[in-house]
Design an enzyme around this catalytic site. Structure first.
Site, PDB file in Angstrom:
ATOM      1  CG  ASN A  37      -1.738   1.226   1.401  1.00 24.31           C
ATOM      2  OD1 ASN A  37      -1.817   2.037   0.480  1.00 24.31           O
ATOM      3  ND2 ASN A  37      -2.359   1.385   2.558  1.00 24.31           N
TER       4      ASN A  37
ATOM      5  CE  LYS B 257      -0.256   3.325   4.815  1.00 21.41           C
ATOM      6  NZ  LYS B 257      -0.225   3.448   6.251  1.00 21.41           N
TER       7      LYS B 257
ATOM      8  CG  HIS C 134      -5.993   1.990   5.328  1.00 19.62           C
ATOM      9  ND1 HIS C 134      -5.562   2.940   6.220  1.00 19.62           N
ATOM     10  CD2 HIS C 134      -4.984   1.099   5.186  1.00 19.62           C
ATOM     11  CE1 HIS C 134      -4.328   2.633   6.597  1.00 19.62           C
ATOM     12  NE2 HIS C 134      -3.952   1.523   5.989  1.00 19.62           N
TER      13      HIS C 134
ATOM     14  CD  GLU D  32      -3.680  -2.500   7.614  1.00 19.65           C
ATOM     15  OE1 GLU D  32      -2.544  -2.715   7.178  1.00 19.65           O
ATOM     16  OE2 GLU D  32      -4.300  -1.461   7.373  1.00 19.65           O
TER      17      GLU D  32
ATOM     18  N   GLY E 169       2.335   2.182  11.247  1.00 15.44           N
ATOM     19  CA  GLY E 169       3.336   3.244  11.194  1.00 15.44           C
ATOM     20  C   GLY E 169       4.059   3.514  12.507  1.00 15.44           C
TER      21      GLY E 169
ATOM     22  CB  SER F  97       4.856  -1.701  12.318  1.00 15.15           C
ATOM     23  OG  SER F  97       4.445  -0.393  12.652  1.00 15.15           O
TER      24      SER F  97
ATOM     25  N   GLY G  46       2.595  -1.123   4.395  1.00 17.36           N
ATOM     26  CA  GLY G  46       2.555   0.297   4.037  1.00 17.36           C
ATOM     27  C   GLY G  46       3.954   0.828   3.798  1.00 17.36           C
TER      28      GLY G  46
HETATM   29  P1  PGA Z   1       2.582   0.386   7.825  1.00 16.78           P
HETATM   30  O1  PGA Z   1       1.136   0.596   7.211  1.00 16.78           O
HETATM   31  O2  PGA Z   1       3.138  -0.874   7.236  1.00 16.78           O
HETATM   32  O3  PGA Z   1       3.368   1.610   7.389  1.00 16.78           O
HETATM   33  O4  PGA Z   1       2.423   0.311   9.295  1.00 16.78           O
HETATM   34  C1  PGA Z   1       0.260  -0.477   7.027  1.00 16.78           C
HETATM   35  C2  PGA Z   1      -1.029   0.017   6.476  1.00 16.78           C
HETATM   36  O5  PGA Z   1      -1.437   1.146   6.830  1.00 16.78           O
HETATM   37  O6  PGA Z   1      -1.671  -0.663   5.657  1.00 16.78           O
END
Ligand code: PGA
Length: 239
Positions: free
Chosen positions: A8, A10, A88, A160, A166, A202, A223
């Site tokens: 993803n 983003k 999301h 999630e 994050g 993460s 992400g």
């Molecule tokens: P992250 O995001 O891997 O940066 O924690 C995951 C997501 O929001 O799908």
């Protein structure tokens, strides 16, 4: 068995990054797992490779028409998109998306034969006050009620935990395992279908050995670490 690993992006990467990204994917990504990349809408046409399938990060609740700024399921379908991330936590929080909107988005996906990746997860507060299962059950049932068994059998769920996205903090193997079987059980008993459940939050090179130990995990939603094609390819290899 091959698992599903979803990137993803983003709102990251610029047009000038895309050439290198695709080159690095083509040179580094193995065929160990099935891969879906969800770039920004504007990058979708440039993400062509036999190494992965395409996903979108969102979809309009509307059909084609006078809806300035929207991108419809029909447009995604005609752009070779196969998967769509729906609900999301960033959309729920920042754009105030509630269950009624998420349901309409799922409907759009099913209508145009796109596979929705429905994101669910608890906040830190929910977790601290032991409300995780209650929140997940309510979110899943409110969102999925009314869809046919045939539609729901195409669904993918991404668990999630919001406190993990994050932040670098991840649940324990046991916690992930328990929640994944909880989600699978709810959906099996309410709708008589088996769904794939991914983990997201993460996911990094450093914790992939741990995530590999989660027995009932069908894949990952990544992400931040997916914005670098070499890092992403490494994670896929290690998983
Ligand atoms: P992250 O995001 O891997 O940066 O924690 C995951 C997501 O929001 O799908």
């Amino acid at each position: 068995m091959k698992k599903l690993v979803v990137a993803n992006h983003k709102a990251n990467l610029s047009m000038s990054d895309i050439g290198d990204y695709i080159f690095n994917i083509n040179t580094n990504l193995s065929d160990k797992h099935n891969i879906v990349i969800c770039p920004s809408y504007i990058h979708i046409p440039f993400f062509t490779s036999e190494k992965f399938e395409l996903g979108a990060q969102d979809v309009s609740i509307y059909d084609n028409g006078s809806y300035t700024g929207e991108v419809t399921s029909e447009q995604l379908k005609s752009s070779n998109v196969k998967y769509v991330i729906v609900g999301h936590s960033e959309r729920r929080e920042l754009f105030d998306e509630k269950e009624n909107i998420i349901k309409l988005k799922l409907k759009q996906c099913f209508k145009n034969d796109l596979i929705p990746i429905l994101c669910v997860g608890e906040t830190k507060d929910d977790k601290l006050s032991n409300r995780t299962s209650q929140v997940l059950r309510r979110t899943l049932l409110e969102t999925l009620n009314g869809f046919s068994k045939e539609d729901l059998s195409k669904l993918v769920i991404a668990y999630e935990p919001i406190w993990s996205i994050g932040t670098g903090i991840t649940p324990t193997i046991k916690e992930i395992e328990e929640i994944i079987s909880f989600i699978k059980d709810i959906i099996r008993s309410a709708y008589k279908v088996d769904v794939k459940v991914l983990y997201g939050g993460s996911v990094k090179e450093e914790n992939i050995d741990k995530l590999k130990e989660v027995g009932n995990l069908d894949g990952l939603l990544i992400g931040g670490a997916s914005n670098n094609a070499i890092t992403f390819s490494k994670i896929v290899d290690l998983f």
